[in-house]
Design a protein around this motif. Structure first.
Motif, PDB file in Angstrom:
ATOM      1  N   ASN A   1       6.730 -79.701  58.153  1.00 10.64           N
ATOM      2  CA  ASN A   1       6.837 -80.137  59.539  1.00 10.64           C
ATOM      3  C   ASN A   1       8.270 -80.548  59.811  1.00 10.64           C
ATOM      4  N   PHE A   2       8.863 -79.982  60.884  1.00 12.04           N
ATOM      5  CA  PHE A   2      10.286 -80.184  61.119  1.00 12.04           C
ATOM      6  C   PHE A   2      10.599 -81.650  61.368  1.00 12.04           C
ATOM      7  N   ILE A   3       9.725 -82.366  62.096  1.00  7.52           N
ATOM      8  CA  ILE A   3       9.993 -83.772  62.404  1.00  7.52           C
ATOM      9  C   ILE A   3       9.952 -84.616  61.142  1.00  7.52           C
ATOM     10  N   LEU A   4       8.979 -84.329  60.279  1.00  8.94           N
ATOM     11  CA  LEU A   4       8.931 -85.059  59.010  1.00  8.94           C
ATOM     12  C   LEU A   4      10.164 -84.742  58.170  1.00  8.94           C
ATOM     13  N   LEU A   5      10.625 -83.510  58.278  1.00 10.55           N
ATOM     14  CA  LEU A   5      11.848 -83.099  57.570  1.00 10.55           C
ATOM     15  C   LEU A   5      13.027 -83.930  58.046  1.00 10.55           C
ATOM     16  N   LEU A   6      13.127 -84.108  59.378  1.00 11.77           N
ATOM     17  CA  LEU A   6      14.210 -84.909  59.929  1.00 11.77           C
ATOM     18  C   LEU A   6      14.115 -86.350  59.443  1.00 11.77           C
ATOM     19  N   ILE A   7      12.902 -86.866  59.413  1.00 17.88           N
ATOM     20  CA  ILE A   7      12.712 -88.251  58.956  1.00 17.88           C
ATOM     21  C   ILE A   7      13.155 -88.392  57.503  1.00 17.88           C
ATOM     22  N   SER A   8      12.830 -87.370  56.679  1.00 21.26           N
ATOM     23  CA  SER A   8      13.237 -87.402  55.265  1.00 21.26           C
ATOM     24  C   SER A   8      14.749 -87.437  55.152  1.00 21.26           C
ATOM     25  N   ILE A   9      15.409 -86.606  55.980  1.00 20.73           N
ATOM     26  CA  ILE A   9      16.869 -86.587  55.943  1.00 20.73           C
ATOM     27  C   ILE A   9      17.415 -87.955  56.332  1.00 20.73           C
ATOM     28  N   GLU A  10      16.794 -88.575  57.357  1.00 19.24           N
ATOM     29  CA  GLU A  10      17.216 -89.911  57.777  1.00 19.24           C
ATOM     30  C   GLU A  10      17.107 -90.904  56.621  1.00 19.24           C
ATOM     31  N   ILE A  11      15.987 -90.829  55.907  1.00 22.31           N
ATOM     32  CA  ILE A  11      15.790 -91.761  54.782  1.00 22.31           C
ATOM     33  C   ILE A  11      16.884 -91.582  53.738  1.00 22.31           C
TER      34      ILE A  11
ATOM     35  N   VAL B   1      13.337 -76.392  70.889  1.00 27.95           N
ATOM     36  CA  VAL B   1      13.525 -74.938  71.019  1.00 27.95           C
ATOM     37  C   VAL B   1      12.580 -74.197  70.091  1.00 27.95           C
ATOM     38  N   LEU B   2      12.445 -74.725  68.873  1.00 32.02           N
ATOM     39  CA  LEU B   2      11.571 -74.083  67.891  1.00 32.02           C
ATOM     40  C   LEU B   2      10.137 -74.053  68.405  1.00 32.02           C
ATOM     41  N   ASN B   3       9.733 -75.144  68.988  1.00 31.29           N
ATOM     42  CA  ASN B   3       8.373 -75.226  69.518  1.00 31.29           C
ATOM     43  C   ASN B   3       8.181 -74.236  70.656  1.00 31.29           C
ATOM     44  N   ARG B   4       9.233 -74.106  71.496  1.00 34.82           N
ATOM     45  CA  ARG B   4       9.126 -73.178  72.611  1.00 34.82           C
ATOM     46  C   ARG B   4       9.053 -71.732  72.119  1.00 34.82           C
ATOM     47  N   VAL B   5       9.884 -71.387  71.115  1.00 41.47           N
ATOM     48  CA  VAL B   5       9.958 -69.994  70.652  1.00 41.47           C
ATOM     49  C   VAL B   5       8.775 -69.637  69.776  1.00 41.47           C
TER      50      VAL B   5
ATOM     51  N   ALA C   1       7.975 -73.208  57.956  1.00 43.57           N
ATOM     52  CA  ALA C   1       7.570 -72.027  57.182  1.00 43.57           C
ATOM     53  C   ALA C   1       7.367 -70.820  58.089  1.00 43.57           C
ATOM     54  N   ASN C   2       7.214 -71.057  59.391  1.00 46.06           N
ATOM     55  CA  ASN C   2       7.055 -69.924  60.309  1.00 46.06           C
ATOM     56  C   ASN C   2       8.389 -69.338  60.747  1.00 46.06           C
ATOM     57  N   ALA C   3       9.483 -70.106  60.581  1.00 47.74           N
ATOM     58  CA  ALA C   3      10.784 -69.633  61.064  1.00 47.74           C
ATOM     59  C   ALA C   3      11.617 -69.152  59.876  1.00 47.74           C
TER      60      ALA C   3
ATOM     61  N   ILE D   1      16.309 -64.095  46.749  1.00 49.01           N
ATOM     62  CA  ILE D   1      16.548 -65.530  46.775  1.00 49.01           C
ATOM     63  C   ILE D   1      16.650 -66.018  48.208  1.00 49.01           C
ATOM     64  N   GLN D   2      17.222 -65.161  49.050  1.00 50.20           N
ATOM     65  CA  GLN D   2      17.413 -65.561  50.443  1.00 50.20           C
ATOM     66  C   GLN D   2      16.095 -65.374  51.193  1.00 50.20           C
ATOM     67  N   SER D   3      15.269 -66.455  51.202  1.00 53.45           N
ATOM     68  CA  SER D   3      13.924 -66.312  51.759  1.00 53.45           C
ATOM     69  C   SER D   3      13.868 -66.583  53.250  1.00 53.45           C
ATOM     70  N   GLY D   4      14.892 -67.271  53.775  1.00 51.85           N
ATOM     71  CA  GLY D   4      14.831 -67.681  55.168  1.00 51.85           C
ATOM     72  C   GLY D   4      14.173 -69.037  55.356  1.00 51.85           C
ATOM     73  N   LEU D   5      13.592 -69.566  54.296  1.00 55.00           N
ATOM     74  CA  LEU D   5      12.876 -70.836  54.372  1.00 55.00           C
ATOM     75  C   LEU D   5      13.851 -71.989  54.150  1.00 55.00           C
ATOM     76  N   VAL D   6      13.934 -72.919  55.097  1.00 51.24           N
ATOM     77  CA  VAL D   6      14.910 -74.007  55.028  1.00 51.24           C
ATOM     78  C   VAL D   6      14.727 -74.840  53.761  1.00 51.24           C
ATOM     79  N   SER D   7      13.476 -75.100  53.385  1.00 48.76           N
ATOM     80  CA  SER D   7      13.216 -75.948  52.221  1.00 48.76           C
ATOM     81  C   SER D   7      13.790 -75.350  50.945  1.00 48.76           C
ATOM     82  N   ASP D   8      13.703 -73.998  50.845  1.00 51.09           N
ATOM     83  CA  ASP D   8      14.269 -73.345  49.658  1.00 51.09           C
ATOM     84  C   ASP D   8      15.760 -73.584  49.589  1.00 51.09           C
ATOM     85  N   TYR D   9      16.422 -73.440  50.749  1.00 50.09           N
ATOM     86  CA  TYR D   9      17.867 -73.658  50.751  1.00 50.09           C
ATOM     87  C   TYR D   9      18.184 -75.086  50.359  1.00 50.09           C
TER      88      TYR D   9
END
Lengths: 105, 613
Positions: free
Chosen positions: A29-39, A87-91, A98-100, B576-584
């Motif tokens: 989840n992108f928002i949880l990802l952002l929160i992790s980065i904040e931490i 933007v991600l949500n809109r697109v 994992a979808n992008a 290796i280049q999966s496109g997945l942010v977490s992998d990077y």
């Protein structure tokens, strides 16, 4: 510089960093990802504040100043990150990273 | 040309040398130095050649206007012709061996262009290739000869004698030839170099055993044949031999080989001309045969006499070719056995061909007589000192008979009789004036050209041309007897031709005759062409196939193996280049950890082990 009185503060920030990195690697989840980065980032800020408190003179001021600047950075990052979320949500119709995965060979 | 003519008329040897470029590499690049020179040298030798090249070249150009008027690609034709003449003029004006070689190659490539002028015709294309490849064998030998000179006089020359290459291989005039004299050249190496130079000349001048290309070169336009046979291509080889023998010098063994090749070629080529049914090829063989005389003269030490024969031969051979061209132009075939009776409709051509034939056969007072008999007399006078020359002298003498026979066989077949043997031939007529004028001018040269030796200063040029003494034509009893014999031989040849072919007669050799085998041998050109083709097909092709296999499977295989390896490797790396942010993010963290480990544990270890300060 005097010897550091407590190992606990450093252990705290190390633990925060570990939590943040773990979150970055596991959350989809992108928002949880952002929160992790904040931490993880706050772990770094905490280190600056902590070491500034044990420094004397200009060194202490520099540490505090960097901490304040980093708080500003974190706010900027969140602003950009939330923009990407919108933007991600809109697109994509979802904020699951994992979808992008188009940006690859 | 004016300078050349002026030079020729002044007594003794004079020259005008002009150096245009002198390029020397950094000092010390070669132990004895080496430099590149471009310049011109005008001396009696090149003056004589310039007259031949420019006069014959001009007449051929003029004649081409009429002869080639129906052909396509005339801009190409004239451009190539002009380049050919320019290259030949450059060759005779060169003042050093390297520049000579440059123009030499240019002459070769022009002959390739022009022989293959009708390149749509497969036979012409293959004849051009053959001419180029066969002369190339000679060119490579010539170049190897230059390398030997370079090696001997630039890299490892004896002390004090290494200056020749440093001066850019410039031709040096002296009382004795340069290499034979001051350079003390009688070594094995110089003998080999001389043989290689001879090889180059034999390729260009179609001497045995590199003669095969010249008859096939008849695939080109007749005008080109006239030029190649008279003034440009084949003259280059003889000129090379003359220049080498006058300026550089051959060793005595080289001279014997040159005499042998020349003497043998005269008879060898003349014999093939005897049976051939193609008008141009007969004349082509006669060229090879006449070039043999020149080579013989140069080998026997009479280079200027050889060049004198080149001079007269150029005119009467151009005349013969242009006359043959008129015939071909008129009747549209080259087959002698279809022609006949053309004397009536083509008077100028018939007369011109007869004059050329008489000059070629060596009937006085036509040009060929003087030069050929001078050569024979000079070689005869040398026989006492060199008994080994005897067989080759006799071959050259025997060729006189054959020469007269075959050229008049052509004349009788084409011009005598009442009507063409093939009634379907178009009605023959003379060409336009641009074709007749060159014939008339060349006829004048063929009649009077030989008399030039009675002009005192020209005589002087021939006999002491470059400080190398020839024998003055004293016309004592010996010379007169020799001349009488050769004239009688020639007359006998003409008579035999008349008996067999004159007046519309056709001589048919009986099927059962034992001479049939000889005839087949001659018609097949002693199987030389077959042999060379066999070498080309079997020998070279086998080697080429082996090389092709090596290239295809060994070299290409290695390269393809590498290619597959890298392609597979990169294909895996790509994933290796999966496109997945977490992998990077994981890669970033892994990289960070690696850097930490390196800094904290590996670096201190490395520094403690090898770190100096």
């Amino acid at each position: 510089m005097t010897a550091l009185p407590e190992i606990g503060f450093v252990a705290l920030s190390a633990a925060l960093l570990a939590v943040g990195v773990f979150g970055m690697l596991t959350r989809r989840n992108f928002i949880l990802l952002l929160i992790s980065i904040e931490i993880a980032m706050n772990a770094a800020i905490l280190n600056f504040v902590y070491f500034a408190a044990f420094s004397s003179g200009a060194d202490g001021l520099v540490g505090q100043a960097i901490a304040v600047v980093l708080v500003g950075f974190a706010a900027t990052e969140v602003a950009v990150g939330l923009g990407i979320v919108l933007v991600l949500n809109r697109v994509k119709g979802s904020i699951n990273v994992a979808n992008a995965t188009e940006l690859k060979l | 040309m004016l300078i050349g003519a002026g030079e020729m008329l002044s007594p003794g040897y004079t020259n005008v040398q002009y150096t245009w470029l002198h390029l020397a590499p950094a000092p010390g690049a070669f132990p004895n130095g080496f430099s590149l020179v471009m310049g011109t040298l005008v001396d009696p030798l090149s003056g004589l050649m310039l007259i031949v090249v420019t006069v014959v070249g001009f007449l051929v150009m003029l004649y081409s206007i009429g002869y080639m008027h129906q052909d396509h690609g005339l801009p190409r034709y004239y451009a190539e012709l002009s380049l050919f003449l320019a290259a030949m003029s450059g060759l005779v004006l060169s003042n050093n061996l390297l520049e000579f070689f440059l123009f030499w190659e240019l002459v070769g490539v022009c002959s390739y262009f022009l022989i293959g002028f009708y390149y749509e015709k497969p036979s012409a294309a293959s004849a051009a290739k053959e001419a180029f490849l066969v002369t190339r064998v000679g060119d490579v030998m010539f170049l190897a000869g230059i390398f030997i000179y370079f090696d001997h006089y630039a890299l490892a020359g004896p002390a004090g004698l290494g200056g020749w290459a440093a001066n850019g291989f410039v031709f040096v005039h002296g009382a004795t030839p340069f290499l034979a004299g001051s350079m003390g050249g009688n070594s094995t190496l110089l003998t080999i170099a001389g043989i290689l130079i001879l090889g180059g000349a034999a390729g260009k001048s179609a001497q045995f055993p590199l003669h095969v290309w010249l008859p096939d070169a008849m695939e080109g336009p007749t005008t080109v044949s006239a030029l190649i046979h008279a003034a440009t291509m084949v003259a280059a080889g003889v000129y090379l031999l003359a220049v080498t023998s006058l300026f550089l010098g051959f060793t005595s063994f080289d001279l014997l080989v040159i005499v042998a090749i020349g003497g043998f070629t005269t008879l060898f080529a003349a014999s093939m001309a005897v049976v051939h049914p193609d008008i141009k090829r007969v004349i082509a063989y006669s060229t090879i045969s006449q070039l043999g005389y020149m080579v013989l003269a140069i080998g026997a030490g009479f280079a200027m006499l050889g060049l004198f024969h080149l001079f007269t031969h150029a005119f009467f051979k151009a005349l013969l070719f242009l006359a043959a061209g008129s015939v071909i132009h008129a009747v549209g075939t080259q087959d002698l056995f279809k022609m006949g009776g053309l004397r009536k409709t083509m008077r100028v051509t018939a007369a011109a061909f007869a004059i050329g034939g008489l000059a070629l056969a060596g009937i006085p007072p036509f040009a060929g007589f003087w030069s050929k008999d001078d050569i024979l007399a000079a070689v005869y006078s040398d026989l006492g000192a060199h008994p080994a020359y005897w067989p080759f002298f006799l071959m050259a003498y025997a060729a006189v008979f054959l020469t007269a026979y075959y050229i008049f066989r052509v004349w009788f077949l084409v011009f005598s009789g009442d009507h063409p043997r093939d009634p379907t031939l178009p009605h023959a007529h003379e060409g336009p004036w641009v074709m007749q004028v060159p014939l008339i001018i060349l006829s004048a040269f063929a009649v009077f050209g030989g008399l030039l030796i009675f002009v005192p200063s020209f005589d002087n040029l021939l006999l002491s041309g470059n400080g190398v003494a020839g024998v003055p034509p004293t016309y004592g009893t010996t010379q007169i007897v020799l001349s009488a014999i050769s004239v009688l031989l020639a007359a006998a040849g003409i008579l035999l031709a008349w008996r067999l072919w004159g007046n519309g007669r056709v001589f048919v050799l009986a099927e059962s005759s034992p001479a049939q085998a000889l005839r087949r041998l001659l018609l097949n050109r002693y199987y030389f062409k077959v042999g060379y083709d066999w070498i080309g097909q079997k020998g070279v092709y086998t080697v080429a196939r082996a090389a092709d296999f090596f290239d295809r499977f060994v070299i290409d295989g290695t390269i393809r193996g590498f290619e597959r390896m890298f392609a597979g490797f990169s294909d895996r790396l790509r994933r290796i280049q999966s496109g997945l942010v977490s992998d990077y993010a994981a890669y970033v963290v892994a990289g960070l950890l690696t850097v930490f480990i390196l800094l904290l544990f590996v670096a201190p270890y490395v520094v403690s082990k090898w770190g100096g300060a």
